[in-house]
Design a protein around this motif. Structure first.
Motif, short mmCIF file in Angstrom:
data_model
loop_
_atom_site.label_atom_id
_atom_site.label_comp_id
_atom_site.label_asym_id
_atom_site.label_seq_id
_atom_site.Cartn_x
_atom_site.Cartn_y
_atom_site.Cartn_z
N ARG A 186 -1.07 2.56 8.78
CA ARG A 186 0.26 2.70 9.41
C ARG A 186 0.42 1.75 10.59
O ARG A 186 1.48 1.18 10.80
N GLU A 187 -0.65 1.61 11.37
CA GLU A 187 -0.62 0.74 12.55
C GLU A 187 -0.46 -0.73 12.17
O GLU A 187 0.34 -1.46 12.77
N VAL A 226 0.86 -1.18 0.00
CA VAL A 226 0.00 0.00 0.00
C VAL A 226 0.90 1.24 0.00
O VAL A 226 1.83 1.32 0.79
N ARG A 227 0.61 2.16 -0.91
CA ARG A 227 1.33 3.44 -0.94
C ARG A 227 0.42 4.53 -0.38
O ARG A 227 -0.73 4.66 -0.80
N ILE A 228 0.96 5.28 0.57
CA ILE A 228 0.29 6.49 1.03
C ILE A 228 1.02 7.63 0.33
O ILE A 228 2.23 7.80 0.52
N GLU A 261 4.18 9.74 1.49
CA GLU A 261 4.78 9.12 2.67
C GLU A 261 5.66 7.93 2.34
O GLU A 261 6.71 7.76 2.91
N GLY A 262 5.19 7.05 1.50
CA GLY A 262 5.93 5.83 1.20
C GLY A 262 5.00 4.64 1.17
O GLY A 262 3.78 4.77 1.06
N LEU A 284 -2.40 -0.83 -3.92
CA LEU A 284 -3.39 0.11 -3.43
C LEU A 284 -2.67 1.44 -3.18
O LEU A 284 -1.60 1.47 -2.60
N ILE A 285 -3.26 2.53 -3.66
CA ILE A 285 -2.69 3.86 -3.45
C ILE A 285 -3.72 4.70 -2.71
O ILE A 285 -4.86 4.85 -3.16
N LEU A 286 -3.31 5.22 -1.57
CA LEU A 286 -4.18 6.04 -0.74
C LEU A 286 -3.70 7.48 -0.77
O LEU A 286 -2.50 7.74 -0.88
#
Length: 94
Positions: free
Chosen positions: A52-53, A3-5, A8-9, A68-70
């Motif tokens: 993140r958690e 997953v990419r935020i 952020e990374g 997935l890109i958020l």
């Protein structure tokens, strides 16, 4: 899954967490549909915090294909609308 935020990374996230994330995604989609700015902000923050958690950050120099890109936490309603599919940010069957 990776997953990419945006901004952020990337994090590695177990597929078993998708059900929990989809609940937040459904809330976010409803808030977008109703133009609920405060609710949208609260739910987007909660969704990203949960990713993140539950996820394990990948090294900054790692560049793996993201499934997935958020959006970034400071994304606007309009920014997120542009990223949406019919299933929200987290499509069914990812």
């Amino acid at each position: 899954m990776i997953v990419r935020i945006m901004g952020e990374g990337q994090v590695r996230l177990a597929d078993s967490h998708l059900t929990e994330l989809n609940k937040l995604d459904d809330e976010l989609l409803a808030e977008l549909d109703h133009g609920d700015g405060p609710g949208f902000r609260r739910t987007l923050t909660a969704l990203l915090a949960k990713v993140r958690e539950l996820g394990t950050p990948l090294p900054d120099d790692s560049l793996e294909p993201s499934e997935l890109i958020l959006p970034a936490e400071d994304a606007t309603l309009e920014d997120v609308r542009a990223l949406l599919s019919d299933d929200g940010l987290i499509p069914d069957g990812v």
